[in-house]
Design an enzyme around this catalytic site. Sequence first.
Site, PDB file in Angstrom:
ATOM      1  N   CYS A 156     -21.679  22.945   2.565  1.00 10.08           N
ATOM      2  CA  CYS A 156     -21.933  21.599   2.984  1.00 10.08           C
ATOM      3  C   CYS A 156     -21.542  21.355   4.243  1.00 10.08           C
ATOM      4  O   CYS A 156     -20.402  21.365   4.652  1.00 10.08           O
ATOM      5  CB  CYS A 156     -20.895  20.618   1.915  1.00 10.08           C
ATOM      6  SG  CYS A 156     -20.860  19.172   2.262  1.00 10.08           S
ATOM      7  N   CYS A 188     -19.058  18.354   4.998  1.00  9.63           N
ATOM      8  CA  CYS A 188     -17.699  18.654   4.526  1.00  9.63           C
ATOM      9  C   CYS A 188     -16.912  19.539   5.567  1.00  9.63           C
ATOM     10  O   CYS A 188     -15.641  18.871   5.833  1.00  9.63           O
ATOM     11  CB  CYS A 188     -17.846  19.783   3.133  1.00  9.63           C
ATOM     12  SG  CYS A 188     -18.508  19.219   1.779  1.00  9.63           S
TER      13      CYS A 188
END
Length: 260
Positions: A35, A38
């Site tokens: 991700c 993230c």
Amino acid sequence: MTDYIVDINENNAQKLLIEESFNRPVLVDFWADWCQPCKTLMPLLEKLAHEFSGAFLLARVNADEQQMLASQLGVRNLPTAMVIVEGQPVDGFSGAQPESAIRTILEKYLPKPWDTQFKQAREMIAAGDSGAALPLLRQAYGDSRQRSDIGLTLAKVLLEFKRLDDAQQILNAVPLADQDHSYEQLRAQLHLAQEAGHSPEIEALQAKLADDPDNPDLICQLAVQFNQEQHQKEALQLIFSVLQRDREHANGETRKLLLD
């Protein structure tokens, strides 16, 4: 890791996500290696965790490794962050957010400075050091815009030190909606203290002053006695009455008395 940044697994989830949330807010960050957002969000959350130095717990959860936990908390997108307070999710967001937005969310749940001062003051009172608690209570009461629970504790300490005028002023400011049993008890204590009367020294000086009401020396003596019994308001009124007529009374000693 530190005591305010932790990685969550199945062994510590109950303790750090649920039990710890009764001590301080827990900000849970669900992330994964793949991700990209993230990787933008996590350093920002870590920066805030370091800045607040333990006011909240940053709990990092690898959603790939802890899929059951992510599912239980309803995580559908990454990154997802949520705030847990007293065992319940109360706020959160999905996707990378600017620092200002994260701060706005956190500040709703972080303790205010006056909460910390109030807690410290109560611990001091419990340890028998009400004198040290008094300035903290005054600061917390003012900064919190006269929060009633802080005011009642302050009034209780003021009564302990026979600061009756100050205690009455605090109690008078308590809104009707907050005038609970504790308030009524303090009111009763204040009334009893006020009805207890003054010392024999004060009563003797008051009797003399009744016969000689314009005697500035007697007025100053009475002011000193009032001050010793923590009746500062009456003491100041008496001294002012003398200085209004003679600023240099007693060769300036009365002005010094006022400052003292």
